[in-house]
Write an enzyme that holds these catalytic residues in place. Structure first.
Site, mmCIF file in Angstrom:
data_model
loop_
_atom_site.group_PDB
_atom_site.id
_atom_site.type_symbol
_atom_site.label_atom_id
_atom_site.label_comp_id
_atom_site.label_asym_id
_atom_site.label_seq_id
_atom_site.Cartn_x
_atom_site.Cartn_y
_atom_site.Cartn_z
ATOM 1 N N HIS A 68 -51.296 90.210 -6.084
ATOM 2 C CA HIS A 68 -50.191 91.078 -6.477
ATOM 3 C C HIS A 68 -49.367 91.468 -5.247
ATOM 4 C CE1 HIS A 68 -53.328 93.732 -5.207
ATOM 5 N NE2 HIS A 68 -52.548 94.791 -5.282
ATOM 6 N N ALA A 69 -48.438 92.357 -5.433
ATOM 7 C CA ALA A 69 -47.465 92.642 -4.373
ATOM 8 C C ALA A 69 -48.111 93.111 -3.073
ATOM 9 C CB ALA A 69 -46.456 93.669 -4.867
#
Lengths: 93, 602
Positions: free
Chosen positions: A21-22
């Protein structure tokens, strides 16, 4: 680019809950930034730039995804190893 | 783009809140990406263009660093997101791609940014995992920040509006409107939204003229343009001529005189010719609006929406904050009743704290009582505040979005637990208050007879009931014309609920938009609804209308109406019987929520 045709890569599995994820992509990008040449993340037939969070996010790697980390330039091997360790540690989460 | 256009332009939208204003436009360019134009940049200026972009990113970076450093440790999660945004600013796929686009296509930085971002968005929109799909919004946030710095608009901070302006926006979220210094807003203009959208409701309650659903207003209107807004007719005039200005100033004076005239009688009860009294109540969202209800002659608060205190903030309000606000409202209205609706989070009223709960279809998702029962802590905090505030006046509590019998029992159980805990603590409270439910889901209509056993009153929320029954999204401009309060199915549902209320001897209220439209009034009177609750400025007109009606006549008409097959048949019947009276009461003014009249005219 003496080493450009020499594939240097390692496989890893995404083990953390949230996947790539980010925040985790940001951590990879931070390490990849120090590489002198290209660093790639490969999943299936897709290959993305490990210096770009956005590019990595487009892979949509969820928990359990198999990825390959690849460098184009042998002296970047340390960067490669650090990324593999990061992924395998579940990004320290 | 410096051509100065001074020709008069007339735009037609949906009149969502009556009244007329003339003033300067203030563009809330939240979607700056949409109003960007493409232009070619000559070879010798390309370097300059790239530097302009780099400077904008640099400023965006400084802004973010400042925000992060000012954030407190409690909001760590929020800070994490901003830190990711900080890295995204310089991401190759964004930053390098944009520079590359400026260079290759010889275009302005704004257009390059827009192009790159929309390409990225389409990549993310197609991803199957919702987490990754949602990341498109992070990129958009980052891009917006760069865009604002590029266009030199600075941070568009609605909070900072210091002069009297007319707000022009593509759309306004509840979070936006909650930030606005409302005393500085003369009028609202938006491209999206309809009569029942959030902005429409806010504008009407605050008596600020609003024209919505204009589609292209943000493309046509520029900052500081002089505009005329007629929230009654739905007209917006950009660069008005002298004659136009005179015409609208006259119209405004006439409207104000009319308002003053009907306000005169509004403090007396609304009693029909044959002696039937209906309580006319106000709907409020902000505690400050209670004054407007009182001034317009409201007989109480029929709907106190409590979501506002939960919006645009990072943590939930605590019990004492809620208690203070509730007590304010209750004391001002006392001894008249205040009906507090418990938290009804829905699609466009998201608490920032629950931003992780991605829902495909929030209107059918975790909202209202469903949310509260799932989050007992949040629900009990609110119930405790209501119970304590109830000691200071006349209070009722009602639960929204009830669709199952069990939900009533569960909510009442929590109410008892909250009261019990307060008693144990020795707090001052009043637990002997009336408990009711909103009837706004078709299933609740069908089993109203069962539900009536457990509550003191029903309050029909027509906006949602119509939306759920007719499968119409009322904020969607493509379907909002299908939103018919007078659909035969709706009238029959109302009849069914009214019959149950009479049989079970519980009180029946209505608090949707439908209650505030004089055109619907004969039907509501015939149904024997005890209280009608509406936007405060509708109260005087409705009271005036009731005084001209005979309840017995309306009952005869309802029998005919129940036989009709279509909403237009029903409208025709109503129009033949009461059309003249409605226009007389409203003084020939097409105003307030005139969805029905609009349908007749078209």
């Amino acid at each position: 680019m003496a080493y450009s045709d020499k594939d240097i890569s390692k496989d890893a599995v995404i083990v953390n809950e949230l996947g790539l994820h980010a925040r985790s992509a940001a951590k990879i990008a931070e390490i990849a930034r120090h590489a002198k040449s290209n660093v790639w993340i490969i999943k299936g037939s897709e290959k993305v730039d490990a210096k770009s969070i956005i590019d990595m996010l487009t892979l949509g790697c969820t928990k359990g995804s198999n990825i390959t980390i690849k460098i184009d330039y042998q002296p970047d091997i340390e960067v490669l190893d650090r990324i593999v360790r990061l992924v395998e540690s579940g990004f320290g989460e | 783009m410096s051509d100065t256009q001074t020709r008069e332009i007339i735009l037609q939208g949906i009149g969502a809140a009556p009244g007329i204003c003339v003033g300067k436009a203030y563009l809330v360019d939240k979607e700056g990406v949409n109003v960007v134009r493409r232009y070619a940049v000559p070879e010798d200026l390309l370097q300059n263009e790239k530097n302009r972009f780099r400077t904008a990113v640099k400023k965006a970076r400084e802004e973010l660093i400042k925000i992060i450093s000012e954030s407190s440790k409690e909001f760590q999660e929020h800070t994490n997101i901003l830190e990711t945004h900080l890295i995204l600013l310089k991401d190759k796929m964004l930053y390098d791609k944009i520079i590359e686009n400026i260079e290759q296509d010889k275009i302005n930085a704004e257009w390059a940014l827009k192009k790159v971002v929309s390409n990225l968005q389409s990549v993310f929109k197609n991803m199957s995992d919702p987490y990754f799909r949602e990341r498109a919004s992070d990129i958009v946030h980052v891009a917006d920040r760069i865009m604002r710095n590029l266009t030199g608009a600075g941070t568009v901070d609605i909070k900072g509006i210091t002069k009297r302006v007319i707000l022009v926006a593509a759309d306004l979220s509840p979070a936006d409107t909650s930030q606005i210094q409302l005393e500085n807003i003369m009028g609202f203009i938006t491209d999206r939204g309809g009569i029942t959208s959030h902005t429409g409701i806010i504008a009407r309650t605050l008596e600020i003229p609003a024209v919505l659903g204009l589609e292209h207003s943000t493309h046509v209107i520029r900052n500081d343009d002089i505009i005329v807004v007629d929230g009654s007719s739905g007209e917006v005039i950009v660069h008005p001529s002298e004659e136009t200005l005179v015409k609208f100033v006259k119209r405004r004076l006439k409207y104000e005189a009319f308002r003053a005239a009907i306000l005169k009688g509004s403090h007396f009860p609304a009693k029909t010719i044959d002696g039937v009294t209906v309580s006319i109540m106000g709907n409020i969202e902000l505690p400050e609006e209670v004054v407007s209800v009182r001034d317009n002659g409201g007989d109480g608060i029929g709907l106190y929406r409590t979501e506002f205190q939960y919006m645009s903030r990072l943590v939930f309000p605590n019990e004492s904050e809620l208690f203070d606000k509730y007590r304010d409202v209750i004391e001002v209205m006392s001894p008249k009743p205040v009906t507090i609706r418990t938290l009804d989070i829905n699609g466009d009223k998201a608490i920032s704290d629950s931003r992780h709960d991605d829902e495909e279809n929030p209107a059918l998702g975790l909202r209202g009582i469903r949310y509260c029962l799932k989050k007992p802590d949040i629900f009990k905090t609110q119930l405790r505040a209501i119970l304590r505030a109830a000691a200071f006046g006349n209070v009722r509590v009602m639960f929204p979005m009830i669709c199952c019998f069990g939900e009533i029992l569960a909510a009442k159980q929590m109410f008892r637990e909250a009261a019990g805990a307060l008693e144990k603590e020795g707090a001052r409270l009043n637990r002997e208050i009336e408990i009711g439910i909103m009837i706004e889901v078709p299933s609740a209509v069908v089993i109203a007879d069962l539900m009536a056993e457990e509550v003191d009153f029903f309050s029909i929320g027509t906006n949602d009931l119509i939306q759920y029954s007719l499968a119409i999204d009322r904020g969607n401009k493509y379907t909002s014309h299908l939103y018919h309060p007078l659909h035969p199915a709706i009238i029959r549902m109302l009849k069914q609920v009214s019959d149950v209320a009479k049989e079970k001897k519980i009180k029946l209220f209505m608090c949707g938009e439908m209650a505030g439209d004089p055109f619907n009034l004969p039907i509501l009177l015939a149904l024997g609804i005890d209280e009608l609750s509406m936007n405060p400025q509708s109260i005087p007109v409705i009271k005036r209308m009731i005084r001209s009606l005979k309840a017995a006549d309306t009952e005869m008409l309802l029998k005919e109406i129940l036989k009709q097959k279509t909403s237009s048949d029903i409208m025709e019947l109503l129009n033949n019987a009461y059309g003249d009276l409605v226009s007389e009461v409203m003084n020939g003014q097409m105003a307030v929520s005139s969805a029905n009249q609009r349908a007749i005219q078209s």
